[in-house]
Design a protein around this motif. Sequence first.
Motif, PDB file in Angstrom:
ATOM      1  N   ASN A 209      72.874  30.332  90.648  1.00 30.48           N
ATOM      2  CA  ASN A 209      73.375  29.026  89.957  1.00 30.48           C
ATOM      3  C   ASN A 209      74.740  29.270  89.046  1.00 30.48           C
ATOM      4  O   ASN A 209      75.245  28.065  88.845  1.00 30.48           O
ATOM      5  CB  ASN A 209      72.372  28.506  88.887  1.00 30.48           C
ATOM      6  CG  ASN A 209      71.221  27.770  89.795  1.00 30.48           C
ATOM      7  OD1 ASN A 209      71.213  27.542  90.750  1.00 30.48           O
ATOM      8  ND2 ASN A 209      70.276  27.093  89.125  1.00 30.48           N
ATOM      9  N   ASP A 210      74.942  30.442  88.816  1.00 36.47           N
ATOM     10  CA  ASP A 210      76.022  30.547  87.748  1.00 36.47           C
ATOM     11  C   ASP A 210      77.064  29.837  87.997  1.00 36.47           C
ATOM     12  O   ASP A 210      77.765  30.009  88.865  1.00 36.47           O
ATOM     13  CB  ASP A 210      76.157  32.177  87.620  1.00 36.47           C
ATOM     14  CG  ASP A 210      77.346  32.403  86.792  1.00 36.47           C
ATOM     15  OD1 ASP A 210      77.357  32.261  85.501  1.00 36.47           O
ATOM     16  OD2 ASP A 210      78.595  32.824  87.516  1.00 36.47           O
ATOM     17  N   PHE A 211      77.616  29.147  87.055  1.00 39.86           N
ATOM     18  CA  PHE A 211      78.739  28.275  87.197  1.00 39.86           C
ATOM     19  C   PHE A 211      79.735  28.531  86.116  1.00 39.86           C
ATOM     20  O   PHE A 211      81.055  28.683  86.395  1.00 39.86           O
ATOM     21  CB  PHE A 211      78.482  26.965  87.248  1.00 39.86           C
ATOM     22  CG  PHE A 211      79.492  25.872  86.909  1.00 39.86           C
ATOM     23  CD1 PHE A 211      80.537  25.616  87.932  1.00 39.86           C
ATOM     24  CD2 PHE A 211      79.426  25.059  85.886  1.00 39.86           C
ATOM     25  CE1 PHE A 211      81.506  24.834  87.806  1.00 39.86           C
ATOM     26  CE2 PHE A 211      80.635  24.253  85.794  1.00 39.86           C
ATOM     27  CZ  PHE A 211      81.581  23.997  86.416  1.00 39.86           C
ATOM     28  N   LEU A 212      79.205  28.647  84.856  1.00 39.30           N
ATOM     29  CA  LEU A 212      79.982  29.072  83.676  1.00 39.30           C
ATOM     30  C   LEU A 212      80.839  30.385  83.847  1.00 39.30           C
ATOM     31  O   LEU A 212      82.192  30.420  83.640  1.00 39.30           O
ATOM     32  CB  LEU A 212      79.070  28.904  82.776  1.00 39.30           C
ATOM     33  CG  LEU A 212      79.725  28.981  81.089  1.00 39.30           C
ATOM     34  CD1 LEU A 212      81.061  28.103  81.050  1.00 39.30           C
ATOM     35  CD2 LEU A 212      78.651  29.015  80.045  1.00 39.30           C
ATOM     36  N   PHE A 213      80.177  31.421  84.110  1.00 41.50           N
ATOM     37  CA  PHE A 213      80.738  32.812  84.269  1.00 41.50           C
ATOM     38  C   PHE A 213      81.692  32.755  85.422  1.00 41.50           C
ATOM     39  O   PHE A 213      82.808  33.251  85.394  1.00 41.50           O
ATOM     40  CB  PHE A 213      79.750  33.888  84.279  1.00 41.50           C
ATOM     41  CG  PHE A 213      78.941  34.104  83.206  1.00 41.50           C
ATOM     42  CD1 PHE A 213      79.349  33.417  82.011  1.00 41.50           C
ATOM     43  CD2 PHE A 213      77.856  34.807  83.174  1.00 41.50           C
ATOM     44  CE1 PHE A 213      78.552  33.682  80.892  1.00 41.50           C
ATOM     45  CE2 PHE A 213      76.872  34.867  82.086  1.00 41.50           C
ATOM     46  CZ  PHE A 213      77.306  34.502  80.998  1.00 41.50           C
ATOM     47  N   ALA A 214      81.503  32.271  86.568  1.00 37.09           N
ATOM     48  CA  ALA A 214      82.376  32.219  87.615  1.00 37.09           C
ATOM     49  C   ALA A 214      83.545  31.455  87.288  1.00 37.09           C
ATOM     50  O   ALA A 214      84.771  31.739  87.455  1.00 37.09           O
ATOM     51  CB  ALA A 214      81.718  31.519  88.707  1.00 37.09           C
ATOM     52  N   LYS A 215      83.233  30.313  86.551  1.00 39.59           N
ATOM     53  CA  LYS A 215      84.438  29.622  86.172  1.00 39.59           C
ATOM     54  C   LYS A 215      85.406  30.286  85.063  1.00 39.59           C
ATOM     55  O   LYS A 215      86.473  30.241  85.198  1.00 39.59           O
ATOM     56  CB  LYS A 215      83.889  28.238  85.498  1.00 39.59           C
ATOM     57  CG  LYS A 215      85.157  27.255  85.361  1.00 39.59           C
ATOM     58  CD  LYS A 215      84.339  25.831  84.676  1.00 39.59           C
ATOM     59  CE  LYS A 215      85.448  24.859  84.152  1.00 39.59           C
ATOM     60  NZ  LYS A 215      86.587  24.682  85.489  1.00 39.59           N
ATOM     61  N   SER A 216      84.784  31.165  84.315  1.00 37.95           N
ATOM     62  CA  SER A 216      85.272  31.621  82.984  1.00 37.95           C
ATOM     63  C   SER A 216      86.058  33.016  83.431  1.00 37.95           C
ATOM     64  O   SER A 216      87.011  33.454  82.815  1.00 37.95           O
ATOM     65  CB  SER A 216      84.669  31.931  81.816  1.00 37.95           C
ATOM     66  OG  SER A 216      83.852  30.724  81.574  1.00 37.95           O
ATOM     67  N   PHE A 217      85.463  33.814  84.229  1.00 34.88           N
ATOM     68  CA  PHE A 217      85.741  35.261  84.299  1.00 34.88           C
ATOM     69  C   PHE A 217      86.819  35.554  85.686  1.00 34.88           C
ATOM     70  O   PHE A 217      87.202  36.339  85.868  1.00 34.88           O
ATOM     71  CB  PHE A 217      84.406  36.172  84.545  1.00 34.88           C
ATOM     72  CG  PHE A 217      83.626  36.071  82.991  1.00 34.88           C
ATOM     73  CD1 PHE A 217      84.275  35.650  81.974  1.00 34.88           C
ATOM     74  CD2 PHE A 217      82.283  36.387  83.194  1.00 34.88           C
ATOM     75  CE1 PHE A 217      83.451  35.703  80.721  1.00 34.88           C
ATOM     76  CE2 PHE A 217      81.693  36.249  81.898  1.00 34.88           C
ATOM     77  CZ  PHE A 217      82.263  35.985  80.979  1.00 34.88           C
ATOM     78  N   ILE A 218      86.460  34.492  86.501  1.00 36.63           N
ATOM     79  CA  ILE A 218      87.267  34.646  88.064  1.00 36.63           C
ATOM     80  C   ILE A 218      88.261  33.716  87.790  1.00 36.63           C
ATOM     81  O   ILE A 218      88.108  32.578  88.130  1.00 36.63           O
ATOM     82  CB  ILE A 218      86.203  34.541  89.230  1.00 36.63           C
ATOM     83  CG1 ILE A 218      84.932  35.186  89.200  1.00 36.63           C
ATOM     84  CG2 ILE A 218      86.888  34.589  90.446  1.00 36.63           C
ATOM     85  CD1 ILE A 218      84.985  36.645  89.278  1.00 36.63           C
ATOM     86  N   ILE A 219      89.388  34.413  87.289  1.00 33.31           N
ATOM     87  CA  ILE A 219      90.563  33.367  87.040  1.00 33.31           C
ATOM     88  C   ILE A 219      91.525  33.182  87.903  1.00 33.31           C
ATOM     89  O   ILE A 219      92.236  32.202  88.206  1.00 33.31           O
ATOM     90  CB  ILE A 219      90.871  33.356  85.471  1.00 33.31           C
ATOM     91  CG1 ILE A 219      90.890  34.772  85.084  1.00 33.31           C
ATOM     92  CG2 ILE A 219      90.298  32.518  84.532  1.00 33.31           C
ATOM     93  CD1 ILE A 219      91.219  35.041  83.838  1.00 33.31           C
ATOM     94  N   SER A 220      91.903  34.444  88.554  1.00 29.73           N
ATOM     95  CA  SER A 220      93.046  34.271  89.496  1.00 29.73           C
ATOM     96  C   SER A 220      92.823  34.869  90.752  1.00 29.73           C
ATOM     97  O   SER A 220      93.434  34.598  91.617  1.00 29.73           O
ATOM     98  CB  SER A 220      94.394  35.289  88.588  1.00 29.73           C
ATOM     99  OG  SER A 220      93.757  36.640  88.252  1.00 29.73           O
TER     100      SER A 220
END
Lengths: 277, 305
Positions: A209-220
């Motif tokens: 379900n992780d949404f927040l970490f994917a959004k914050s840590f996978i940036i480029s």
Amino acid sequence: MTFVRRPWRLLAEASALLIALVVAFPLYWMVLGAFKPAGEIESSEPRPWTLAPSLDSFRRVFEQNEFGRYFLNSLVVACTVVIVSALIAFLAATAVTRFRFRFRTTLLIMFLVAQMVPVEALTIPLFFLMRDFGQLNTLGSLILPHIAFSLPFAIWMLRGFVKAVPQALEEAAYIDGASRSRFLWQILFPLVFPGLVATSVFSFISAWNDFLFAKSFIISDTSQSTLPMALLVFYQPDEPDWGGVMAASTVMTIPVLVFFVLVQRRLVSGLGGAVKD
Amino acid sequence: MTDRTDRTDRTNRTDRTTRAPWLYLAPALVVLGGLLVYPIYQLGLISFFQYTQAQVSGGEPTSFQGFGNYAELFGDDQFWQVLLATVVFAAACVVSTLAVGCALAVLLTRVRAVPRLALMLAALGAWATPAITGSTVWLFLFDPDFGPVNRVLGLGDHSWTYGRFSAFLLVLLEVVWCSFPFVMVTVYAGIRAVPSEVLEAAALDGASQWRIWRSVLAPMLRPILVVVTIQSVIWDFKVFTQIYVMTGGGGIAGQNLVLNVYAYQKAFASSQYSLGSAIGVVMLLILLAVTLVYLRLLRRQGEEL
């Protein structure tokens, strides 16, 4: 409960079926939306069926942004988290249930408190930590925090299962000349396995379900992205491509559904076992 | 107290095995220390410093602020509004989830296998749905133009996400939908564990269904109810994905912000990492308080840790 009178039971059964329909309806609507052809899904008179089921939305989803790759990434993250945290939690749960040592109770309370830590609040320090270790834009930045966050709950849940294995069995094993690690992996591990399955449901969901970490840590580096990010490509608040969103949602939900159905029995008995304790 | 007697009983064994438990615990402690305890320490630290984009990129030195960030936060009306909204929203979610979950668990015990299986499977489906897909599907159901809900209710093109209250209500419905199954399944497992003779005896004595629930089941289920309540409080207080996706990052003019999303927006959207961290610390303290209440409840029930 045999003493419930008949008319009441029929009423209860009718409402149970009705409620089941209501609860399942969003999922039905999601799958239906995924199969509706382009013109039909944006109709202002939505029909609860479709006359011309089409795979167009799925095709669109899989052609966009290496969706298959995102799917694989999500799977790698979730499976790694499940396996690694299950092993670590098994060892820790064994330690706190089968040994008496100083700080045992303190540790248990710490595991309990750790469950309450709002993961979301730690996004900021974790971001800097991942950056300093060069983990930003890697799957590791998603896997590592999720292992840490699923551990306390997993340990707490597994406790009951490890405790339930009789002490006598352990002593018998040692008398028969088994080493400690042999007892741990060849006797205790198989016995506790059902508990591990129930526990893994929770770690799988939290990682999948992780949404927040994917959004914050996978940036480029988008090739390291996961499914929630791929889904959002189709969900543009002003003009969502509902067909694409529903198809992507369906693809994202099905693995979890399969997993749930597979472990369903163990999950229910596991929850019973964990809370009875 | 049992600890002490145990220790004397087992001195022989303890001497031999002192190192083994720590060996088993080592991986867990390393992971938790590095990825939970250390980040908490960092969170606290950042909240006392001036930490914005300039400091992150190394352009300006970080400077100690003392309680400056907290003063700024507490002086901001929006913070208090968001805090209030978070508490009220979480409370509403918890109460609704528990009510629905418990009612349906009782219903499950009243019906034969087929309806029970149907409800169980539907609930497992809702439970298995990832938060983000649940969010998009519910948005689609309530879409003003293409959703079936407005058609059925005859609401025309009423937009649910436009108003503050109706947007919160929509998120609440989704949250209850995906979290009541945990409560239902757990409470159902608990009721099943109650010996049926007890319930039959109560029925024979002429107790009403409500009375049976209140005087027989509820006290026996208390440990389970405590667990599901606390879990719900923790989960609902931390709702992020649903609010973020369903209200587009916190609603029009931030009307649907909750602490989590607020902290995220402060830190990652406006690069005010220290303010975001201060919000995180406030959340941490609130949840810690909940945990302490939980521990006291467990202790009072005589649970052995």
